[in-house]
Design a protein around this motif. Structure first.
Motif, PDB file in Angstrom:
ATOM      1  N   LYS A  99      -6.063  15.549   7.421  1.00 40.91           N
ATOM      2  CA  LYS A  99      -5.578  14.057   7.928  1.00 40.91           C
ATOM      3  C   LYS A  99      -3.910  14.384   8.248  1.00 40.91           C
ATOM      4  O   LYS A  99      -3.092  15.320   7.826  1.00 40.91           O
ATOM      5  CB  LYS A  99      -5.727  13.170   6.936  1.00 40.91           C
ATOM      6  N   THR A 100      -3.408  13.181   8.773  1.00 38.56           N
ATOM      7  CA  THR A 100      -2.254  13.134   9.236  1.00 38.56           C
ATOM      8  C   THR A 100      -1.409  12.265   8.100  1.00 38.56           C
ATOM      9  O   THR A 100       0.026  12.487   7.848  1.00 38.56           O
ATOM     10  CB  THR A 100      -1.728  12.698  10.517  1.00 38.56           C
ATOM     11  N   GLU A 101      -2.182  11.600   7.463  1.00 36.49           N
ATOM     12  CA  GLU A 101      -1.573  10.702   6.299  1.00 36.49           C
ATOM     13  C   GLU A 101      -2.543  10.379   5.206  1.00 36.49           C
ATOM     14  O   GLU A 101      -3.676  10.083   5.577  1.00 36.49           O
ATOM     15  CB  GLU A 101      -0.622   9.498   6.991  1.00 36.49           C
ATOM     16  N   LEU A 102      -1.976   9.916   4.107  1.00 36.11           N
ATOM     17  CA  LEU A 102      -2.961   9.314   3.224  1.00 36.11           C
ATOM     18  C   LEU A 102      -2.466   7.912   3.006  1.00 36.11           C
ATOM     19  O   LEU A 102      -1.229   7.575   2.899  1.00 36.11           O
ATOM     20  CB  LEU A 102      -2.662   9.952   1.738  1.00 36.11           C
ATOM     21  N   LEU A 151      -1.872  17.496  -4.525  1.00 38.82           N
ATOM     22  CA  LEU A 151      -2.778  17.955  -3.266  1.00 38.82           C
ATOM     23  C   LEU A 151      -2.292  18.825  -2.673  1.00 38.82           C
ATOM     24  O   LEU A 151      -2.805  19.720  -1.959  1.00 38.82           O
ATOM     25  CB  LEU A 151      -3.370  16.523  -2.928  1.00 38.82           C
ATOM     26  N   VAL A 152      -1.220  18.386  -2.032  1.00 39.85           N
ATOM     27  CA  VAL A 152      -0.344  19.095  -0.799  1.00 39.85           C
ATOM     28  C   VAL A 152      -0.357  20.469  -1.186  1.00 39.85           C
ATOM     29  O   VAL A 152      -0.509  21.352  -0.461  1.00 39.85           O
ATOM     30  CB  VAL A 152       0.959  18.502  -0.557  1.00 39.85           C
ATOM     31  N   GLU A 153       0.236  20.853  -2.384  1.00 41.22           N
ATOM     32  CA  GLU A 153       0.474  22.046  -2.994  1.00 41.22           C
ATOM     33  C   GLU A 153      -0.939  22.933  -3.010  1.00 41.22           C
ATOM     34  O   GLU A 153      -0.982  24.168  -2.934  1.00 41.22           O
ATOM     35  CB  GLU A 153       1.227  22.179  -4.282  1.00 41.22           C
ATOM     36  N   GLN A 154      -1.681  22.128  -3.667  1.00 35.07           N
ATOM     37  CA  GLN A 154      -3.113  22.876  -3.671  1.00 35.07           C
ATOM     38  C   GLN A 154      -3.461  23.198  -2.367  1.00 35.07           C
ATOM     39  O   GLN A 154      -4.315  24.107  -2.176  1.00 35.07           O
ATOM     40  CB  GLN A 154      -4.269  21.794  -4.404  1.00 35.07           C
ATOM     41  N   GLU A 164       0.900  -1.007   0.191  1.00 36.00           N
ATOM     42  CA  GLU A 164       0.032  -0.123  -0.036  1.00 36.00           C
ATOM     43  C   GLU A 164       0.797   1.279   0.056  1.00 36.00           C
ATOM     44  O   GLU A 164       2.000   1.147   0.313  1.00 36.00           O
ATOM     45  CB  GLU A 164      -1.057   0.015   1.089  1.00 36.00           C
ATOM     46  N   PHE A 165       0.233   2.399  -0.404  1.00 33.66           N
ATOM     47  CA  PHE A 165       0.934   3.630  -0.454  1.00 33.66           C
ATOM     48  C   PHE A 165       0.508   4.525   1.093  1.00 33.66           C
ATOM     49  O   PHE A 165      -0.393   4.445   1.255  1.00 33.66           O
ATOM     50  CB  PHE A 165       0.429   4.475  -1.691  1.00 33.66           C
ATOM     51  N   ARG A 166       1.735   4.917   1.468  1.00 32.89           N
ATOM     52  CA  ARG A 166       1.491   5.412   2.808  1.00 32.89           C
ATOM     53  C   ARG A 166       2.156   6.770   2.806  1.00 32.89           C
ATOM     54  O   ARG A 166       3.399   6.883   2.639  1.00 32.89           O
ATOM     55  CB  ARG A 166       1.844   4.694   4.002  1.00 32.89           C
ATOM     56  N   PHE A 167       1.516   8.124   2.807  1.00 34.73           N
ATOM     57  CA  PHE A 167       2.093   9.307   2.556  1.00 34.73           C
ATOM     58  C   PHE A 167       1.824  10.164   3.879  1.00 34.73           C
ATOM     59  O   PHE A 167       0.435  10.524   3.929  1.00 34.73           O
ATOM     60  CB  PHE A 167       1.686  10.179   1.302  1.00 34.73           C
ATOM     61  N   PRO A 168       2.890  10.378   4.672  1.00 32.45           N
ATOM     62  CA  PRO A 168       2.518  11.241   5.691  1.00 32.45           C
ATOM     63  C   PRO A 168       2.478  12.666   5.183  1.00 32.45           C
ATOM     64  O   PRO A 168       3.221  13.300   4.372  1.00 32.45           O
ATOM     65  CB  PRO A 168       3.813  11.110   6.665  1.00 32.45           C
ATOM     66  N   LEU A 169       1.418  13.413   5.622  1.00 29.60           N
ATOM     67  CA  LEU A 169       1.217  14.921   5.488  1.00 29.60           C
ATOM     68  C   LEU A 169       2.295  15.884   6.008  1.00 29.60           C
ATOM     69  O   LEU A 169       2.727  15.333   7.047  1.00 29.60           O
ATOM     70  CB  LEU A 169      -0.060  15.385   5.504  1.00 29.60           C
ATOM     71  N   PRO A 170       2.674  16.758   5.141  1.00 29.57           N
ATOM     72  CA  PRO A 170       3.842  17.616   5.914  1.00 29.57           C
ATOM     73  C   PRO A 170       3.178  18.370   6.942  1.00 29.57           C
ATOM     74  O   PRO A 170       2.020  18.530   7.377  1.00 29.57           O
ATOM     75  CB  PRO A 170       4.086  18.564   4.793  1.00 29.57           C
ATOM     76  N   ASP A 171       4.203  18.719   7.998  1.00 26.26           N
ATOM     77  CA  ASP A 171       3.892  19.361   9.448  1.00 26.26           C
ATOM     78  C   ASP A 171       2.759  20.503   9.028  1.00 26.26           C
ATOM     79  O   ASP A 171       1.962  20.713  10.129  1.00 26.26           O
ATOM     80  CB  ASP A 171       4.934  19.519   9.860  1.00 26.26           C
ATOM     81  N   ASP A 172       3.318  21.314   7.996  1.00 21.82           N
ATOM     82  CA  ASP A 172       2.040  22.526   7.783  1.00 21.82           C
ATOM     83  C   ASP A 172       0.749  22.199   7.689  1.00 21.82           C
ATOM     84  O   ASP A 172      -0.062  23.218   7.603  1.00 21.82           O
ATOM     85  CB  ASP A 172       2.858  23.645   6.892  1.00 21.82           C
ATOM     86  N   LEU A 173       0.474  21.131   7.540  1.00 23.18           N
ATOM     87  CA  LEU A 173      -0.913  20.577   7.190  1.00 23.18           C
ATOM     88  C   LEU A 173      -1.381  19.615   7.984  1.00 23.18           C
ATOM     89  O   LEU A 173      -2.713  19.808   8.482  1.00 23.18           O
ATOM     90  CB  LEU A 173      -0.937  19.875   5.705  1.00 23.18           C
ATOM     91  N   ALA A 174      -0.640  18.504   8.447  1.00 20.07           N
ATOM     92  CA  ALA A 174      -1.005  17.452   9.308  1.00 20.07           C
ATOM     93  C   ALA A 174      -1.763  17.921  10.452  1.00 20.07           C
ATOM     94  O   ALA A 174      -1.197  18.576  11.222  1.00 20.07           O
ATOM     95  CB  ALA A 174       0.033  16.512   9.561  1.00 20.07           C
ATOM     96  N   GLY A 175      -3.231  17.664  10.821  1.00 19.99           N
ATOM     97  CA  GLY A 175      -3.786  18.016  11.827  1.00 19.99           C
ATOM     98  C   GLY A 175      -4.337  19.458  12.168  1.00 19.99           C
ATOM     99  O   GLY A 175      -5.120  19.737  12.779  1.00 19.99           O
ATOM    100  N   LYS A 176      -4.004  20.360  11.086  1.00 18.65           N
ATOM    101  CA  LYS A 176      -4.357  21.710  10.904  1.00 18.65           C
ATOM    102  C   LYS A 176      -5.714  21.678  10.532  1.00 18.65           C
ATOM    103  O   LYS A 176      -6.750  20.923   9.758  1.00 18.65           O
ATOM    104  CB  LYS A 176      -3.564  22.485  10.017  1.00 18.65           C
ATOM    105  N   THR A 177      -6.392  22.778  10.968  1.00 19.17           N
ATOM    106  CA  THR A 177      -7.843  23.163  10.702  1.00 19.17           C
ATOM    107  C   THR A 177      -7.774  23.283   9.260  1.00 19.17           C
ATOM    108  O   THR A 177      -7.261  24.313   8.769  1.00 19.17           O
ATOM    109  CB  THR A 177      -8.373  24.348  11.792  1.00 19.17           C
ATOM    110  N   ALA A 178      -8.994  22.716   8.727  1.00 20.29           N
ATOM    111  CA  ALA A 178      -9.436  22.944   7.283  1.00 20.29           C
ATOM    112  C   ALA A 178     -10.532  23.892   7.167  1.00 20.29           C
ATOM    113  O   ALA A 178     -11.591  23.452   7.271  1.00 20.29           O
ATOM    114  CB  ALA A 178      -9.428  21.820   6.429  1.00 20.29           C
TER     115      ALA A 178
END
Length: 612
Positions: free
Chosen positions: A46-49, A75-78, A12-26
């Motif tokens: 989310k914290t990861e995909l 998606l991260v850049e967007q 499976e593909f497991r991609f941790p989101l960077p710190d400036d996004l992971a867990g932040k309010t959307a």
């Protein structure tokens, strides 16, 4: 490889989101495209995909993960842009101004109609005669002024607060719907439109109050409604492409374009092409994203808006390249209309269908040649080793299609559409395939695809000519070479390709880069390994390389057609240089030939003339 992990026997593909996004309010509303990054329940990123790569083979997983990595990074850049800049408006400031101006004209026009006819109010009731409809009574003016004053006060309050009310939102909704503009619920254009409508309403009410004071305030002329060539009419012009001798789209391209236009019309209506905006194109593109590669017939017949309401999650989704191809077809239809001058009234027209996706580098060139081991497994499989003919393989096509592609480099459709008379014997007894578009339901990808390809000596050994000779005894030369591929063949060819893909996955290799088209890549590689010049193997495969000089020196044959500029004898000598090391293929069990007769190809000699 990074971002790949093995769990429960599958990768499976497991991609941790960077710190400036992971867990932040959307902050809602977030764009639909970012929904996969958001935990909707708590409104945070989310914290990861995590995505299944649907394989238990490590090298396959490493290849498949590349597209997932590219998509996740996009998606991260967007998401970062969304947090930094907020949502991006989808319609221009000029379009917003035009809609607001139209709203002001509508209000002034309505006022003019009311004052011209009057309401007929008579509070004193001292007259029995009904109102004559010629203007307003004094009571009409008093009552109407109270209403206008209240509306003016309410509108100015909205403008002061910059908080448009429900009535203004209703006006915007109707205007957008009437113009066929499609906006996402979270599009910032909604707020810009509502504020513009508040200002337009305030200006219109100022004019109405002036009219009630006896001033002459004219209703501006409404811009002419956009009319012109409808999309379906533009499609017909593109498909017809002029008179005799004009370059026309391939029938398969026309069929695909008709399907794309049908879906667009289901979503937006048969709009004038000058009214189609990028907002329409984006909405159509994003609708295609939600559609699967294939659907059951009952679902496939549903109109697009109804289809999108169905639960489509269990079907595999179509890829970005397929969607880009659909958009490119619609872009081509409008490009033809542009050449014909249908957009001259627009000061700065750009093709609205230039909204395709950026395809991941790993997906741009998906086909790879077969390895020696894969070819050995293929020709040791039941169709070739035991003479089996599965129903999906459509008889002898299951045996011959891969062989012709491997030893001649022909495309699947070029093979499927062969007629009996397209297998010919030329000067010097050379047998060849005449690949043309002159017969019923015969089409070529490009003009350079028309060619004569000598039949490789291995195909002669395997019984190609014997099979054709047997067909010739029983059918005219115009009959299909393959009985199961009588015209129309397009749907049959696609069905056969799906069968071969399944067969390949079961007996040889299950990988998206290895398909029937891989034979063409294998043949091109074998040409280079055998020392054939690019000019020669382009002539064999129908590629148009070499510039304008390639068309110099072509001779006219007895049937009136032109050759490729290289003699058939030269092509025959060159194609027989192609060899696949250690490859053994069983001869077809046809016309009494033994299916168990095998011989290592690497030791073959040129066939005897008596064989022909």
């Amino acid at each position: 490889m990074k971002f790949v992990q093995r769990r429960a026997g599958r990768y499976e593909f497991r991609f941790p989101l960077p710190d400036d996004l992971a867990g932040k309010t959307a902050p809602p509303p977030w764009p639909d495209a970012l929904a996969v990054l958001v935990n909707v329940r708590i409104g945070r990123f989310k914290t990861e995909l995590i995505r299944s790569l649907k394989t238990n083979d490590g090298p396959t997983a490493d290849r498949r993960v590349l597209a997932h990595i590219a998509e996740a990074q996009r998606l991260v850049e967007q998401a970062r842009c969304f947090l930094r800049d907020g949502p991006v408006a989808s319609i221009s400031a000029d379009q917003i101004a035009a809609l607001a101006r139209d709203h002001e004209i509508h209000l002034l026009g309505q006022d003019e109609a009311i004052r011209a006819k009057g309401l007929g109010l008579n509070m004193a009731r001292d007259e029995e005669a009904p109102h004559d409809g010629l203007g307003m009574t004094l009571d009409d003016v008093r009552a109407y002024r109270l209403l206008v004053d209240e509306l003016d006060r309410y509108t100015r309050q909205q403008a002061a607060q910059m908080r448009p009310g429900p009535s203004t939102s209703s006006f915007v909704n109707r205007a957008v719907e009437a113009r066929g503009i499609v906006l996402a619920p979270d599009d910032p254009a909604w707020r810009q439109l509502e504020l513009a409508f508040v200002k337009a309403q305030r200006d219109a009410l100022a004019g109405i109050r002036a009219r009630l004071d006896g001033e002459d305030v004219a209703t501006p002329q409404r811009p002419a409604e956009q009319t012109g060539l409808a999309l379906t009419a533009a499609l017909r012009l593109w498909a017809e492409a002029g008179g005799a001798g004009a370059r026309k789209p391939q029938p398969s391209s026309i069929a695909e374009a008709e399907g794309a236009v049908r879906r667009f019309v289901e979503l937006h209506g048969d709009m004038p092409i000058s009214a189609i905006t990028k907002a329409h194109a984006r909405a159509f593109r994003d609708s295609l994203v939600q559609l699967p590669k294939a659907l059951p017939a009952l679902l496939g017949r549903l109109p697009l808006p109804e289809l999108l309401k169905q639960d489509l999650g269990k079907y595999p989704r179509r890829n970005a390249q397929t969607i880009n191809k659909t958009l490119a077809l619609l872009s081509g239809v409008l490009a033809r209309a542009e050449r014909d001058g249908h957009f001259e009234a627009l000061s700065a027209w750009t093709n609205p269908f230039h909204v395709g996706f950026d395809v991941a580098p790993a997906e741009r060139e998906p086909y790879e040649p077969f390895s020696t081991g894969e070819l050995q497994r293929l020709f040791a499989s039941p169709v070739f080793a035991r003479g089996e003919r599965p129903a999906g393989g459509r008889g002898e096509a299951a045996y011959w299609f891969p062989l012709i592609a491997l030893f001649c480099g022909a495309r699947r459709t070029e093979i499927a559409q062969l007629k009996i008379g397209d297998v010919r014997q030329g000067d010097g007894g050379i047998w060849y395939f005449d690949i043309t578009n002159e017969g019923a339901d015969q089409n070529l990808k490009t003009a350079s695809s028309a060619r004569s390809v000598p039949i490789h000596r291995e195909l002669l050994r395997l019984g190609m000519v014997d099979m054709v000779t047997d067909r010739t005894k029983r059918h005219p030369s115009t009959a299909p070479l393959w009985p199961a591929f009588a015209p129309p063949i397009d749907a049959k060819t696609k069905a056969w390709t799906k069968w071969f893909g399944r067969y390949l996955g079961e007996h040889v290799v299950d990988h998206s880069a290895k398909t029937f088209h891989s034979f063409r890549h294998t043949f091109k590689r074998a040409c280079r390994e055998a020392g054939l010049s690019e000019e020669v193997h382009n002539a064999l495969t129908g590629h148009a390389g070499g510039g304008v000089g390639r068309r110099y020196g072509r001779e006219r044959r007895a049937d009136g057609t032109l050759d490729c500029g290289i003699s058939l004898a030269r092509l025959h000598a060159e194609i027989d240089k192609i060899a696949y090391k250690d490859l053994k293929i069983s001869r077809c069990n046809h016309v009494g030939l033994s299916k168990n007769m095998t011989q290592p190809f690497s030791y073959l000699k040129a066939p005897s003339k008596n064989l022909l």
